[in-house]
Design an enzyme around this catalytic site. Structure first.
Site, PDB file in Angstrom:
ATOM      1  N   HIS A   1       0.844  -1.189   0.000  1.00 41.93           N
ATOM      2  CA  HIS A   1       0.000   0.000   0.000  1.00 41.93           C
ATOM      3  C   HIS A   1       0.878   1.237   0.000  1.00 41.93           C
ATOM      4  CE1 HIS A   1      -3.842   2.003   0.818  1.00 41.93           C
ATOM      5  NE2 HIS A   1      -3.126   2.868   1.511  1.00 41.93           N
TER       6      HIS A   1
ATOM      7  N   ASP B   1     -14.080   3.587   8.461  1.00 42.04           N
ATOM      8  CA  ASP B   1     -13.106   4.393   7.723  1.00 42.04           C
ATOM      9  C   ASP B   1     -13.773   5.198   6.625  1.00 42.04           C
ATOM     10  OD1 ASP B   1     -10.298   5.170   7.028  1.00 42.04           O
ATOM     11  OD2 ASP B   1     -10.870   4.215   5.149  1.00 42.04           O
TER      12      ASP B   1
ATOM     13  N   ARG C   1     -12.971  13.613   7.664  1.00 44.08           N
ATOM     14  CA  ARG C   1     -11.635  14.203   7.809  1.00 44.08           C
ATOM     15  C   ARG C   1     -11.297  15.067   6.604  1.00 44.08           C
ATOM     16  NH1 ARG C   1      -8.252   9.210   7.954  1.00 44.08           N
ATOM     17  NH2 ARG C   1      -6.502  10.635   7.902  1.00 44.08           N
TER      18      ARG C   1
ATOM     19  N   SER D   1      -6.399   4.242   9.605  1.00 43.35           N
ATOM     20  CA  SER D   1      -7.179   4.154   8.371  1.00 43.35           C
ATOM     21  C   SER D   1      -6.554   3.136   7.411  1.00 43.35           C
ATOM     22  CB  SER D   1      -7.240   5.543   7.736  1.00 43.35           C
ATOM     23  OG  SER D   1      -7.670   5.502   6.403  1.00 43.35           O
TER      24      SER D   1
ATOM     25  N   LYS E   1      -7.891  -1.183   6.846  1.00 41.46           N
ATOM     26  CA  LYS E   1      -8.319  -1.710   5.545  1.00 41.46           C
ATOM     27  C   LYS E   1      -7.485  -2.922   5.132  1.00 41.46           C
ATOM     28  CE  LYS E   1      -8.285   2.507   4.052  1.00 41.46           C
ATOM     29  NZ  LYS E   1      -8.375   3.818   3.400  1.00 41.46           N
TER      30      LYS E   1
HETATM   31  N1  URA Z   1      -4.738   6.637   2.865  1.00 41.43           N
HETATM   32  C1  URA Z   1      -5.718   6.081   3.617  1.00 41.43           C
HETATM   33  O1  URA Z   1      -6.223   5.023   3.295  1.00 41.43           O
HETATM   34  N2  URA Z   1      -6.119   6.714   4.716  1.00 41.43           N
HETATM   35  C2  URA Z   1      -5.581   7.879   5.123  1.00 41.43           C
HETATM   36  O2  URA Z   1      -5.990   8.374   6.148  1.00 41.43           O
HETATM   37  C3  URA Z   1      -4.570   8.443   4.340  1.00 41.43           C
HETATM   38  C4  URA Z   1      -4.160   7.804   3.213  1.00 41.43           C
END
Ligand code: URA
Ligand code: CA
Length: 442
Positions: free
Chosen positions: A82, A161, A168, A183, A187
């Site tokens: 990621h 999220d 946010r 966050s 995931k």
């Molecule tokens: N990528 C994400 O998935 N969440 C964040 O808060 C910032 C970048």
């Protein structure tokens, strides 16, 4: 328990307990707690931070807010990679087939573009027919058979999220390290990843611009992985200029194919080899980073990584012939050259400006509902450190809708800063954080 008291305790800098976080987050997901109270809490977190334990508890609560995917029927370590978001970051299109060809298993849950940064799903969708909406069953079947699959976030994965991120985004609380870390990791964990390599971007084009802050984020991510029994490696990489040359969806597909053929940009290739070596080590495919790198180089040289991308594309209902015959990919009607008015050296390329310019051309979304134009984008002709003469091209715009061409051209021109002195390219890899510690190269 009262939400008011929880917000107040955070405001005073106290660490919240797991039951308090559960009360807050579950209440939010179930619409018992309103947006404005969560916004106040998020701003308190922005200023007061969170302890590691608190961040881990927030991550756990977020994972538990929705469904999780069970990948245990697939043999081997299920890997995910990621990036915290960059401009022209084509890495996954190269890395997913590369790892699968090298014997790893990539179960990649990807996102769409956000703000000025591009999204992996949008890039894969530039391949005609490519489907990113897979059922859990199809996803598991393709990862098992082909070795890699890329899907979008399914309906009920980490709903906490989805809500929190959108809030946010409009309350200036995106750039909080514990909120970013929870966050991202919630995931990855919900999607079934067992070992994770994170590409933490630092620099002008990144979410976290300061290098030391990026290392704090990297350590937080690794700590969460460690405490939740997912081996996690975070690599801090430079986003002071776009990665590679291409910024835009179909253009990045071509750049990925070139990289898989061995003719890609050197920075993109290097990041893929570094991330790839780490993925093969934590995926227990090889024992050492040197072996991992050699294995990645070998599947690039032999063409097996490119064949694997074709297999992936076929499995996800895309047109594999478009990878060799680029006239089958979406193409823009016209190209417009942006040339330098000065002679000197490229001193800076403001990645964020390039990302915004690409979005204005249609390569990204301005609102959640906007439609992407897969054909358009920007191909850089120069990178930081390159000499340039007045009149020489700096970039080529691929354009369909010329209503904003003036604005875009100006932005791209302004993104390039030319100086008379020679400059060296900024570092590509700043360092690596694992559960054993941290190594800094610059
Ligand atoms: N990528 C994400 O998935 N969440 C964040 O808060 C910032 C970048
Ligand atoms: Ca690129």
């Amino acid at each position: 328990m009262r939400v008011y008291d929880i917000i107040s305790r955070k405001k005073e800098g106290k660490a919240l307990t797991l039951p308090e976080l559960e009360f807050l987050i579950n209440g939010y997901v179930q619409n018992r707690v309103p947006d404005y109270q969560i916004a106040a809490w998020a701003m308190a977190v922005y200023f007061q931070g969170m302890t590691v334990e608190e961040t881990v508890n927030l991550t756990r609560t977020m994972v538990a807010s929705g469904e999780t995917i069970d990948l245990s029927s697939i043999p081997g370590v299920k890997l995910d990679k990621h990036s915290t978001g960059g401009v022209g970051d084509t890495t996954t299109l190269v890395l997913a087939p590369l790892i699968a060809a090298a014997g790893g298993r990539m179960a990649k849950m990807s996102g769409r573009g956000l703000g000025h940064t591009g999204g992996t799903l949008d890039k894969f969708e530039a391949i005609p027919g490519f489907q990113v909406e897979l059922t859990q069953h199809e996803f598991i079947e393709i990862v098992g058979r082909v070795g890699a699959a890329v899907v979008g976030q399914t309906g009920n994965l980490v709903p906490a999220d989805k809500k929190l991120y959108a809030l946010r985004d409009v309350t200036a609380t995106v750039d909080s390290i514990p909120l970013i870390a929870s966050s991202v990791m919630s995931k990855k964990i919900a999607a079934g990843a067992e070992a994770i390599v994170l590409d933490v971007k630092a620099g002008h084009g990144a979410l976290v611009k300061d290098i030391d802050e990026a290392f704090v984020l990297a350590r937080t991510l690794v700590e969460i992985g460690d405490q939740m029994n997912r081996e996690t490696v975070a690599i801090v990489t430079g986003m002071d200029q776009p990665l590679g040359f291409a910024v835009g969806n179909a253009l990045e597909v071509i750049e990925a194919v070139e990289t898989l053929q061995g003719n890609g940009p050197s920075d993109l290739r290097e990041i893929c080899l570094v991330l790839g070596a780490h993925l093969l080590v934590i995926g227990k495919v090889v024992q050492t980073l040197n072996e991992g790198r050699a294995r990645c180089e070998e599947v690039l040289r032999s063409g097996r990584a490119l064949s694997k991308l074709e297999e992936m594309v076929k499995a996800q209902k895309g047109d594999p012939a478009s990878l060799r015959d680029w006239s089958r990919l979406p193409q823009a009607q016209t190209t417009v050259e942006i040339s330098s008015t000065m002679t000197g050296f490229v001193h800076r390329i403001l990645a964020e400006e390039i990302g915004i310019a690409a979005t204005l051309l249609g390569a990204g979304r301005e609102t959640k509902e906007s439609r992407i134009d897969p054909a358009v984008g920007i191909v850089l002709k120069k990178k930081i450190g390159d000499p340039v003469e007045a009149g020489e091209p700096l970039a080529l715009l691929h354009v369909n809708d010329s209503t904003r061409l003036e604005n875009v051209s100006q932005k791209v021109k302004n993104a390039f800063q030319i100086s008379e002195e020679q400059v060296t390219a900024p570092p590509l890899i700043y360092g690596i954080v694992t559960s054993k510690g941290e190594e800094r190269y610059h």
